[in-house]
Design a protein around this motif. Structure first.
Motif, PDB file in Angstrom:
ATOM      1  N   GLN A 179      -6.427   1.036  -8.478  1.00  0.00           N
ATOM      2  CA  GLN A 179      -5.165   1.246  -9.179  1.00  0.00           C
ATOM      3  C   GLN A 179      -5.043   0.196 -10.266  1.00  0.00           C
ATOM      4  OE1 GLN A 179      -1.459   0.568  -6.989  1.00  0.00           O
ATOM      5  NE2 GLN A 179      -0.539   2.307  -8.023  1.00  0.00           N
TER       6      GLN A 179
ATOM      7  N   ARG B 280      -6.209 -10.273   0.646  1.00  0.00           N
ATOM      8  CA  ARG B 280      -5.127  -9.587  -0.059  1.00  0.00           C
ATOM      9  C   ARG B 280      -5.166  -9.899  -1.543  1.00  0.00           C
ATOM     10  NH1 ARG B 280      -0.672  -7.867   2.574  1.00  0.00           N
ATOM     11  NH2 ARG B 280      -0.285  -6.925   0.546  1.00  0.00           N
TER      12      ARG B 280
ATOM     13  N   PHE C 196      -3.158   4.249   4.362  1.00  0.00           N
ATOM     14  CA  PHE C 196      -3.576   3.253   3.396  1.00  0.00           C
ATOM     15  C   PHE C 196      -3.396   1.824   3.904  1.00  0.00           C
ATOM     16  CE2 PHE C 196      -4.591   5.294  -0.632  1.00  0.00           C
ATOM     17  CZ  PHE C 196      -4.254   6.606  -0.342  1.00  0.00           C
ATOM     18  N   GLY C 197      -4.294   0.982   3.470  1.00  0.00           N
ATOM     19  CA  GLY C 197      -4.152  -0.443   3.684  1.00  0.00           C
ATOM     20  C   GLY C 197      -3.259  -1.053   2.614  1.00  0.00           C
ATOM     21  N   PRO C 198      -2.972  -2.346   2.727  1.00  0.00           N
ATOM     22  CA  PRO C 198      -2.066  -3.012   1.781  1.00  0.00           C
ATOM     23  C   PRO C 198      -2.699  -3.322   0.447  1.00  0.00           C
ATOM     24  CG  PRO C 198      -2.855  -4.576   3.397  1.00  0.00           C
ATOM     25  CD  PRO C 198      -3.378  -3.247   3.823  1.00  0.00           C
TER      26      PRO C 198
ATOM     27  N   GLU D 198       0.227   0.036 -14.035  1.00  0.00           N
ATOM     28  CA  GLU D 198       0.960   1.152 -14.641  1.00  0.00           C
ATOM     29  C   GLU D 198       0.209   2.483 -14.515  1.00  0.00           C
ATOM     30  OE1 GLU D 198       4.054   0.484 -15.657  1.00  0.00           O
ATOM     31  OE2 GLU D 198       3.643  -1.595 -15.165  1.00  0.00           O
ATOM     32  N   GLU D 199      -0.758   2.557 -13.642  1.00  0.00           N
ATOM     33  CA  GLU D 199      -1.485   3.810 -13.463  1.00  0.00           C
ATOM     34  C   GLU D 199      -1.481   4.224 -12.007  1.00  0.00           C
ATOM     35  OE1 GLU D 199      -4.771   2.995 -17.006  1.00  0.00           O
ATOM     36  OE2 GLU D 199      -5.363   3.986 -15.152  1.00  0.00           O
ATOM     37  N   GLY D 200      -1.838   5.456 -11.769  1.00  0.00           N
ATOM     38  CA  GLY D 200      -1.947   5.940 -10.402  1.00  0.00           C
ATOM     39  C   GLY D 200      -3.268   5.541  -9.777  1.00  0.00           C
ATOM     40  N   LEU D 201      -3.507   6.072  -8.633  1.00  0.00           N
ATOM     41  CA  LEU D 201      -4.742   5.754  -7.919  1.00  0.00           C
ATOM     42  C   LEU D 201      -5.884   6.638  -8.397  1.00  0.00           C
ATOM     43  CD1 LEU D 201      -2.455   4.800  -5.896  1.00  0.00           C
ATOM     44  CD2 LEU D 201      -4.230   4.952  -4.175  1.00  0.00           C
TER      45      LEU D 201
ATOM     46  N   ALA E  72      -0.120  10.482 -11.434  1.00  0.00           N
ATOM     47  CA  ALA E  72       0.002   9.148 -12.042  1.00  0.00           C
ATOM     48  C   ALA E  72       1.190   8.371 -11.500  1.00  0.00           C
ATOM     49  CB  ALA E  72       0.098   9.277 -13.554  1.00  0.00           C
TER      50      ALA E  72
ATOM     51  N   ARG F 259      -5.818  -7.305  -4.335  1.00  0.00           N
ATOM     52  CA  ARG F 259      -5.582  -7.477  -5.756  1.00  0.00           C
ATOM     53  C   ARG F 259      -6.617  -8.432  -6.332  1.00  0.00           C
ATOM     54  NH1 ARG F 259      -1.747  -5.396  -3.326  1.00  0.00           N
ATOM     55  NH2 ARG F 259      -0.280  -4.013  -4.356  1.00  0.00           N
TER      56      ARG F 259
ATOM     57  N   TYR G 160      -9.948   3.425  -3.382  1.00  0.00           N
ATOM     58  CA  TYR G 160      -9.274   3.799  -4.611  1.00  0.00           C
ATOM     59  C   TYR G 160      -9.033   2.550  -5.446  1.00  0.00           C
ATOM     60  CZ  TYR G 160      -8.026   8.139  -2.167  1.00  0.00           C
ATOM     61  OH  TYR G 160      -8.061   9.328  -1.492  1.00  0.00           O
TER      62      TYR G 160
ATOM     63  N   PHE H 284      -7.452  -0.184  -3.109  1.00  0.00           N
ATOM     64  CA  PHE H 284      -6.888   0.281  -1.847  1.00  0.00           C
ATOM     65  C   PHE H 284      -7.942   1.021  -1.037  1.00  0.00           C
ATOM     66  CE2 PHE H 284      -2.493  -0.795  -2.256  1.00  0.00           C
ATOM     67  CZ  PHE H 284      -2.270  -0.847  -3.622  1.00  0.00           C
TER      68      PHE H 284
ATOM     69  N   GLY I   6       0.821  -1.190   0.000  1.00  0.00           N
ATOM     70  CA  GLY I   6       0.000   0.000   0.000  1.00  0.00           C
ATOM     71  C   GLY I   6       0.859   1.246   0.000  1.00  0.00           C
TER      72      GLY I   6
ATOM     73  N   PHE J 195       4.029   8.914  -5.357  1.00  0.00           N
ATOM     74  CA  PHE J 195       2.805   9.600  -5.760  1.00  0.00           C
ATOM     75  C   PHE J 195       2.673  10.924  -5.029  1.00  0.00           C
ATOM     76  CE2 PHE J 195       0.821   6.343  -8.281  1.00  0.00           C
ATOM     77  CZ  PHE J 195       1.313   5.160  -7.774  1.00  0.00           C
TER      78      PHE J 195
END
Lengths: 111, 113
Positions: free
Chosen positions: B37, B9, B104-106, B40-43, A103, B109, B35, B91, A43, A90
């Motif tokens: 993710q 997880r 944030f948590g882990p 290859e991208e952000g949140l 991003a 997926r 969120y 997340f 995370g 980030f």
């Protein structure tokens, strides 16, 4: 529209070299500013934050960031990078409870 | 003080099944954020909840996705009839109040096969 831009998708630096990761934002007024780090499969961990006051902010792991209002920037810096700093970074901004993330910039550290 | 906890997880679902992702915020935190993710991208922000209330769901897809944060128990992000495009890391973050850093948590997926 409100946005957060991290211009560099991927940066490679040598261990021991200095580092600067860029972050620019587009907001009507100064938002709250954050930098987070994400290691692979993990995370996000907060490195530092800016709410007000001194524009140079110290964070954990030897990182610092400087808020520059005139440039709408909040760049992250570290004077000497360690191999363990390899991760995704980030930038995030929050205004009126609207939190936006850039991003991300992936940092690779060469031996 | 335990951090934000998410389970499972890792979650594998076949197309058309339901996915339930759980998030237990840090003790004393009443604000929860979800969120997504993509590789290859952000949140991307999905939804912001306080106890028993959805405050902002502007990032949530209009169909198949829902979230809740009941008075007792964890926050749940529910995805019905999953499709391959739902495969991502999800997340959860929590904070003690508005306008504060989020923890944030882990992540969970989700893989849709």
């Amino acid at each position: 529209a409100q946005s957060v831009t991290q211009p560099d998708i991927h940066i490679t630096v040598s261990e021991g070299a200095s580092l600067e990761l860029r972050c620019n934002y587009s907001y009507g007024a100064t938002p709250y500013l954050f930098w987070y780090v994400q290691s692979p499969g993990q995370g996000l961990q907060l490195l530092l934050k800016y709410f007000s006051g001194d524009t140079l902010v110290q964070g954990i792991k030897g990182f610092e960031a400087e808020f520059k209002r005139s440039q709408s920037s909040f760049n992250l810096r570290k004077p000497s990078v360690h191999w363990s700093d390899a991760a995704e970074y980030f930038c995030a901004v929050e205004k009126d409870n609207d939190m936006r993330f850039g991003a991300g910039t992936r940092l690779t550290v060469k031996p | 003080n335990a951090g934000v906890m998410q389970n499972p997880r890792h979650l594998v679902r076949r197309r058309g099944q339901e996915a339930r992702l759980r998030c237990s915020p840090m003790k004393g935190h009443s604000h929860v954020y979800w969120y997504r993710q993509l590789p290859e991208e952000g949140l991307k922000f999905m939804v912001y909840l306080q106890k028993e209330n959805i405050i902002d769901e502007s990032g949530m897809p209009k169909e198949r996705f829902s979230a809740e944060f009941p008075k007792e128990g964890p926050s749940i992000l529910r995805i019905q009839q999953v499709v391959r495009g739902d495969s991502a890391a999800y997340f959860c973050a929590s904070s003690p109040r508005q306008i504060y850093e989020q923890y944030f948590g882990p992540g969970t997926r989700l893989t849709v096969t």
